[in-house]
Design an enzyme around this catalytic site. Structure first.
Site, PDB file in Angstrom:
ATOM      1  N   ASP A   9      -1.814  44.546 -24.842  1.00 27.01           N
ATOM      2  CA  ASP A   9      -2.114  43.311 -25.800  1.00 27.01           C
ATOM      3  C   ASP A   9      -3.105  42.370 -24.910  1.00 27.01           C
ATOM      4  O   ASP A   9      -2.907  42.349 -23.739  1.00 27.01           O
ATOM      5  CB  ASP A   9      -1.094  42.793 -26.241  1.00 27.01           C
ATOM      6  N   ASP A  11      -3.770  38.709 -26.154  1.00 26.29           N
ATOM      7  CA  ASP A  11      -3.449  37.214 -26.345  1.00 26.29           C
ATOM      8  C   ASP A  11      -1.771  36.996 -26.299  1.00 26.29           C
ATOM      9  O   ASP A  11      -1.139  37.667 -26.772  1.00 26.29           O
ATOM     10  CB  ASP A  11      -3.756  36.755 -27.848  1.00 26.29           C
TER      11      ASP A  11
HETATM   12  C1  XBP Z   1      -3.021  37.583 -31.192  1.00 24.01           C
HETATM   13  C2  XBP Z   1      -3.835  37.483 -32.682  1.00 24.01           C
HETATM   14  C3  XBP Z   1      -5.291  36.974 -32.683  1.00 24.01           C
HETATM   15  C4  XBP Z   1      -5.164  35.533 -32.076  1.00 24.01           C
HETATM   16  C5  XBP Z   1      -6.351  34.877 -32.364  1.00 24.01           C
HETATM   17  O1  XBP Z   1      -3.845  38.763 -30.806  1.00 24.01           O
HETATM   18  O2  XBP Z   1      -2.998  37.692 -33.471  1.00 24.01           O
HETATM   19  O3  XBP Z   1      -5.397  36.672 -33.764  1.00 24.01           O
HETATM   20  O4  XBP Z   1      -4.487  34.691 -32.216  1.00 24.01           O
HETATM   21  O5  XBP Z   1      -7.598  35.577 -32.372  1.00 24.01           O
HETATM   22  P1  XBP Z   1      -3.185  39.987 -29.914  1.00 24.01           P
HETATM   23  P2  XBP Z   1      -8.732  35.862 -33.248  1.00 24.01           P
HETATM   24  O6  XBP Z   1      -3.026  41.223 -30.639  1.00 24.01           O
HETATM   25  O7  XBP Z   1      -4.175  39.821 -28.705  1.00 24.01           O
HETATM   26  O8  XBP Z   1      -2.121  39.197 -29.363  1.00 24.01           O
HETATM   27  O9  XBP Z   1      -8.959  34.673 -34.223  1.00 24.01           O
HETATM   28  O10 XBP Z   1      -9.800  36.533 -32.868  1.00 24.01           O
HETATM   29  O11 XBP Z   1      -8.013  36.736 -34.493  1.00 24.01           O
HETATM   30 MG    MG Z   2      -0.260  39.117 -28.143  1.00 15.60          MG
END
Ligand code: XBP
Ligand code: MG
Length: 268
Positions: A9, A11
Protein backbone atom coordinates in the site's frame (compact mmCIF):
# COMPACT_ATOMS: atom_id res chain seq x y z
CA UNK A 1 5.25 -22.24 -1.33
CA UNK A 2 7.98 -19.63 -2.01
CA UNK A 3 7.48 -15.92 -1.57
CA UNK A 4 7.56 -14.32 -5.01
CA UNK A 5 6.30 -10.76 -4.40
CA UNK A 6 5.71 -8.07 -1.79
CA UNK A 7 2.67 -5.86 -2.45
CA UNK A 8 2.74 -2.45 -0.75
CA UNK A 9 0.00 0.00 0.00
CA UNK A 10 1.23 3.61 -0.36
CA UNK A 11 -0.36 6.15 1.97
CA UNK A 12 0.58 5.34 5.53
CA UNK A 13 2.61 2.27 4.54
CA UNK A 14 5.41 3.34 2.20
CA UNK A 15 5.31 6.85 3.73
CA UNK A 16 3.24 8.71 6.32
CA UNK A 17 1.54 10.99 3.82
CA UNK A 18 -1.91 11.70 5.26
CA UNK A 19 -1.03 15.01 6.93
CA UNK A 20 0.10 16.29 3.53
CA UNK A 21 -3.12 14.97 1.98
CA UNK A 22 -5.14 16.72 4.71
CA UNK A 23 -3.43 20.09 4.18
CA UNK A 24 -3.74 19.68 0.40
CA UNK A 25 -7.49 19.07 0.74
CA UNK A 26 -7.86 22.26 2.80
CA UNK A 27 -5.82 24.31 0.31
CA UNK A 28 -7.98 22.95 -2.52
CA UNK A 29 -11.17 23.84 -0.67
CA UNK A 30 -9.90 27.39 -0.32
CA UNK A 31 -8.84 27.53 -3.97
CA UNK A 32 -12.35 26.42 -4.96
CA UNK A 33 -14.00 29.09 -2.81
CA UNK A 34 -15.28 26.69 -0.15
CA UNK A 35 -15.03 27.57 3.56
CA UNK A 36 -14.33 23.98 4.57
CA UNK A 37 -11.33 23.06 6.67
CA UNK A 38 -10.73 19.50 7.86
CA UNK A 39 -9.09 19.29 11.32
CA UNK A 40 -6.88 16.32 12.21
CA UNK A 41 -9.62 14.83 14.36
CA UNK A 42 -12.16 15.24 11.55
CA UNK A 43 -9.76 13.85 8.96
CA UNK A 44 -9.02 10.73 11.01
CA UNK A 45 -12.76 10.01 10.85
CA UNK A 46 -13.05 10.93 7.16
CA UNK A 47 -10.17 8.55 6.37
CA UNK A 48 -12.56 5.68 6.98
CA UNK A 49 -13.69 6.43 3.42
CA UNK A 50 -10.97 5.34 1.00
CA UNK A 51 -10.36 7.56 -2.00
CA UNK A 52 -10.08 11.33 -1.98
CA UNK A 53 -12.98 11.95 -4.36
CA UNK A 54 -15.18 9.53 -2.41
CA UNK A 55 -14.06 11.19 0.84
CA UNK A 56 -15.12 14.65 -0.38
CA UNK A 57 -18.45 13.23 -1.58
CA UNK A 58 -19.09 11.57 1.79
CA UNK A 59 -18.33 14.90 3.51
CA UNK A 60 -20.81 16.69 1.22
CA UNK A 61 -23.43 14.06 2.07
CA UNK A 62 -22.94 14.93 5.76
CA UNK A 63 -23.70 18.65 5.20
CA UNK A 64 -27.14 20.09 5.93
CA UNK A 65 -27.67 21.72 2.55
CA UNK A 66 -30.44 21.64 -0.06
CA UNK A 67 -30.50 18.94 -2.73
CA UNK A 68 -29.66 21.61 -5.32
CA UNK A 69 -26.63 22.78 -3.30
CA UNK A 70 -25.50 19.21 -2.66
CA UNK A 71 -25.70 18.53 -6.41
CA UNK A 72 -23.72 21.69 -7.15
CA UNK A 73 -21.05 20.70 -4.66
CA UNK A 74 -20.86 17.12 -5.98
CA UNK A 75 -20.32 18.50 -9.47
CA UNK A 76 -17.30 20.34 -8.06
CA UNK A 77 -15.62 17.18 -6.68
CA UNK A 78 -13.42 16.39 -9.72
CA UNK A 79 -12.10 19.98 -9.77
CA UNK A 80 -11.51 20.04 -6.01
CA UNK A 81 -9.65 16.74 -6.23
CA UNK A 82 -7.54 17.87 -9.17
CA UNK A 83 -6.52 21.01 -7.24
CA UNK A 84 -5.80 18.90 -4.18
CA UNK A 85 -3.57 16.55 -6.17
CA UNK A 86 -1.60 19.55 -7.51
CA UNK A 87 -1.00 20.84 -3.97
CA UNK A 88 -0.16 17.35 -2.70
CA UNK A 89 2.33 16.47 -5.42
CA UNK A 90 4.07 19.86 -5.14
CA UNK A 91 4.82 19.17 -1.45
CA UNK A 92 5.82 15.54 -2.10
CA UNK A 93 8.14 16.56 -4.97
CA UNK A 94 9.97 18.83 -2.51
CA UNK A 95 10.95 15.65 -0.64
CA UNK A 96 9.07 16.65 2.50
CA UNK A 97 7.84 13.11 3.24
CA UNK A 98 10.46 10.36 3.69
CA UNK A 99 9.76 6.64 3.37
CA UNK A 100 8.86 5.02 6.69
CA UNK A 101 11.51 3.19 8.72
CA UNK A 102 12.75 0.03 7.04
CA UNK A 103 10.82 0.44 3.79
CA UNK A 104 13.78 1.14 1.48
CA UNK A 105 15.83 -1.55 3.22
CA UNK A 106 13.15 -4.20 2.68
CA UNK A 107 12.53 -3.11 -0.91
CA UNK A 108 16.24 -3.57 -1.64
CA UNK A 109 16.40 -6.89 0.26
CA UNK A 110 13.48 -8.21 -1.77
CA UNK A 111 14.92 -7.16 -5.15
CA UNK A 112 18.35 -8.59 -4.25
CA UNK A 113 16.68 -11.93 -3.47
CA UNK A 114 14.73 -11.94 -6.76
CA UNK A 115 11.42 -11.18 -5.04
CA UNK A 116 9.29 -8.81 -7.12
CA UNK A 117 7.65 -5.63 -5.78
CA UNK A 118 4.17 -4.24 -6.45
CA UNK A 119 1.96 -1.41 -5.29
CA UNK A 120 -1.78 -1.63 -4.58
CA UNK A 121 -3.10 1.78 -3.58
CA UNK A 122 -6.26 3.86 -3.48
CA UNK A 123 -4.45 7.03 -4.44
CA UNK A 124 -3.64 8.24 -7.95
CA UNK A 125 -0.74 7.24 -10.18
CA UNK A 126 0.33 10.90 -10.18
CA UNK A 127 0.73 10.83 -6.40
CA UNK A 128 2.56 7.48 -6.46
CA UNK A 129 5.01 8.61 -9.14
CA UNK A 130 5.76 11.82 -7.23
CA UNK A 131 6.45 9.93 -3.99
CA UNK A 132 8.60 7.19 -5.58
CA UNK A 133 10.72 9.72 -7.45
CA UNK A 134 11.15 12.04 -4.46
CA UNK A 135 11.99 9.21 -2.06
CA UNK A 136 13.97 6.81 -4.31
CA UNK A 137 15.05 8.88 -7.30
CA UNK A 138 14.87 7.62 -10.87
CA UNK A 139 15.07 3.97 -9.77
CA UNK A 140 11.90 4.32 -7.71
CA UNK A 141 9.40 3.64 -10.47
CA UNK A 142 11.50 0.81 -11.97
CA UNK A 143 11.71 -1.10 -8.67
CA UNK A 144 8.04 -2.06 -8.94
CA UNK A 145 6.86 -4.68 -11.45
CA UNK A 146 3.24 -3.60 -11.00
CA UNK A 147 1.75 -0.30 -9.80
CA UNK A 148 -2.01 -0.65 -9.25
CA UNK A 149 -3.74 2.66 -8.46
CA UNK A 150 -7.15 3.88 -7.30
CA UNK A 151 -9.28 4.40 -10.39
CA UNK A 152 -7.92 1.34 -12.24
CA UNK A 153 -10.51 -0.79 -10.47
CA UNK A 154 -14.26 -0.26 -10.12
CA UNK A 155 -14.38 -0.51 -6.32
CA UNK A 156 -11.75 0.84 -3.90
CA UNK A 157 -10.56 -0.60 -0.59
CA UNK A 158 -11.86 -2.32 1.54
CA UNK A 159 -12.94 -4.19 -1.61
CA UNK A 160 -10.20 -6.62 -2.77
CA UNK A 161 -10.22 -5.34 -6.36
CA UNK A 162 -6.93 -3.45 -6.30
CA UNK A 163 -5.02 -6.35 -4.74
CA UNK A 164 -6.59 -8.80 -7.18
CA UNK A 165 -5.58 -6.44 -10.00
CA UNK A 166 -1.99 -6.43 -8.72
CA UNK A 167 -1.92 -10.24 -8.35
CA UNK A 168 -3.34 -10.68 -11.85
CA UNK A 169 -0.67 -8.44 -13.35
CA UNK A 170 2.01 -10.22 -11.32
CA UNK A 171 0.52 -13.49 -12.60
CA UNK A 172 0.67 -14.81 -9.04
CA UNK A 173 -1.69 -16.63 -6.71
CA UNK A 174 -2.20 -14.91 -3.36
CA UNK A 175 -0.18 -17.50 -1.43
CA UNK A 176 3.01 -16.44 -3.25
CA UNK A 177 2.81 -12.85 -1.98
CA UNK A 178 2.57 -10.80 1.21
CA UNK A 179 0.71 -7.48 1.47
CA UNK A 180 1.78 -4.46 3.53
CA UNK A 181 -0.86 -2.09 4.83
CA UNK A 182 -1.50 0.61 7.46
CA UNK A 183 -5.31 0.74 7.75
CA UNK A 184 -8.35 -1.42 8.40
CA UNK A 185 -9.67 -0.69 4.90
CA UNK A 186 -6.38 -1.88 3.45
CA UNK A 187 -6.14 -4.94 5.67
CA UNK A 188 -9.69 -5.98 4.79
CA UNK A 189 -8.97 -5.53 1.09
CA UNK A 190 -5.77 -7.59 1.24
CA UNK A 191 -7.34 -10.37 3.32
CA UNK A 192 -10.38 -10.55 1.02
CA UNK A 193 -7.88 -11.09 -1.81
CA UNK A 194 -6.47 -14.02 0.20
CA UNK A 195 -3.18 -12.28 1.05
CA UNK A 196 -1.15 -12.67 4.23
CA UNK A 197 -0.79 -9.12 5.52
CA UNK A 198 1.70 -7.15 7.60
CA UNK A 199 0.25 -3.99 9.14
CA UNK A 200 2.29 -0.98 10.28
CA UNK A 201 -0.33 1.46 11.63
CA UNK A 202 0.15 5.25 11.82
CA UNK A 203 -1.41 7.97 13.99
CA UNK A 204 -4.24 8.12 11.44
CA UNK A 205 -5.10 4.39 11.62
CA UNK A 206 -3.72 3.06 14.93
CA UNK A 207 -7.14 2.56 16.57
CA UNK A 208 -8.19 -0.04 14.00
CA UNK A 209 -8.90 -3.75 14.51
CA UNK A 210 -5.90 -5.53 12.93
CA UNK A 211 -6.66 -8.98 14.40
CA UNK A 212 -6.82 -10.58 10.92
CA UNK A 213 -3.26 -9.48 10.09
CA UNK A 214 -0.36 -12.00 10.17
CA UNK A 215 1.84 -9.40 11.82
CA UNK A 216 1.30 -5.92 13.32
CA UNK A 217 4.45 -3.84 13.90
CA UNK A 218 5.08 -0.15 14.73
CA UNK A 219 7.24 -0.03 11.59
CA UNK A 220 9.35 -2.41 9.47
CA UNK A 221 12.42 -1.26 11.42
CA UNK A 222 16.04 -1.48 10.35
CA UNK A 223 19.52 -1.84 11.92
CA UNK A 224 19.65 1.92 12.61
CA UNK A 225 16.10 2.03 13.98
CA UNK A 226 15.54 -1.40 15.57
CA UNK A 227 12.12 -2.31 16.94
CA UNK A 228 12.00 -2.23 20.75
CA UNK A 229 11.57 -5.70 22.27
CA UNK A 230 12.62 -7.50 19.09
CA UNK A 231 13.66 -10.16 18.29
CA UNK A 232 11.72 -12.32 20.69
CA UNK A 233 8.42 -10.41 20.69
CA UNK A 234 6.79 -10.91 17.32
CA UNK A 235 9.98 -11.40 15.29
CA UNK A 236 12.43 -14.32 15.44
CA UNK A 237 15.50 -13.34 13.47
CA UNK A 238 16.25 -9.63 14.01
CA UNK A 239 14.97 -6.37 15.57
CA UNK A 240 13.55 -5.45 12.16
CA UNK A 241 11.37 -7.35 9.67
CA UNK A 242 13.65 -9.20 7.28
CA UNK A 243 12.80 -10.85 3.99
CA UNK A 244 13.90 -14.17 5.55
CA UNK A 245 11.22 -13.78 8.21
CA UNK A 246 8.62 -13.04 5.53
CA UNK A 247 9.73 -16.12 3.58
CA UNK A 248 9.13 -18.21 6.71
CA UNK A 249 5.70 -16.59 7.05
CA UNK A 250 4.91 -17.50 3.44
CA UNK A 251 6.05 -21.10 4.00
CA UNK A 252 3.69 -21.45 6.96
CA UNK A 253 0.42 -23.42 6.44
CA UNK A 254 -1.82 -21.62 3.95
CA UNK A 255 -3.89 -18.88 5.53
CA UNK A 256 -7.57 -19.56 4.79
CA UNK A 257 -8.84 -16.80 2.48
CA UNK A 258 -12.07 -15.05 3.33
CA UNK A 259 -15.22 -16.72 1.93
CA UNK A 260 -15.40 -13.92 -0.64
CA UNK A 261 -11.85 -14.60 -1.79
CA UNK A 262 -12.50 -18.35 -1.77
CA UNK A 263 -15.57 -17.89 -3.99
CA UNK A 264 -13.49 -15.68 -6.32
CA UNK A 265 -10.77 -18.31 -6.54
CA UNK A 266 -13.33 -21.02 -7.35
CA UNK A 267 -14.90 -18.75 -9.99
CA UNK A 268 -11.41 -18.12 -11.37
C1 XBP B 1 -5.16 6.10 1.13
C2 XBP B 1 -6.36 6.75 0.62
C3 XBP B 1 -6.20 7.86 -0.38
C4 XBP B 1 -5.47 9.05 0.24
C5 XBP B 1 -5.75 10.32 -0.54
O1 XBP B 1 -4.63 5.40 0.04
O2 XBP B 1 -7.46 6.38 0.99
O3 XBP B 1 -7.51 8.24 -0.75
O4 XBP B 1 -5.99 9.27 1.54
O5 XBP B 1 -5.32 10.13 -1.88
P1 XBP B 1 -3.79 4.01 0.30
P2 XBP B 1 -6.35 10.46 -3.07
O6 XBP B 1 -4.65 2.92 -0.29
O7 XBP B 1 -2.48 4.22 -0.42
O8 XBP B 1 -3.62 3.89 1.79
O9 XBP B 1 -6.95 11.82 -2.76
O10 XBP B 1 -5.48 10.47 -4.31
O11 XBP B 1 -7.36 9.35 -3.06
MG1 MG C 1 -2.83 3.20 3.41
Amino acid sequence: MSLAALIFDVDGTLADTEEVHRVAFNLAFDRCGLDWSWSRTQYRRLLQVAGGKERIASYIASLSVSVAESTRLLDLVPRIHAEKTKFYTSVIRDGCVPLRDGVERLLDEALSAGCRLAIATTTTATNVTALLHAALGKRGREMFSVIACGDQVPVKKPAPDIFRFALRHLDLAAEHAVAFEDSVNGLQAARAAGLRTVVTPTYWTQDGDFSSAQLVLPSLGDPHRPLIGEPGGKLCSAAWLTLAELQQMAAAPRVLPSVDAFRAEVRG
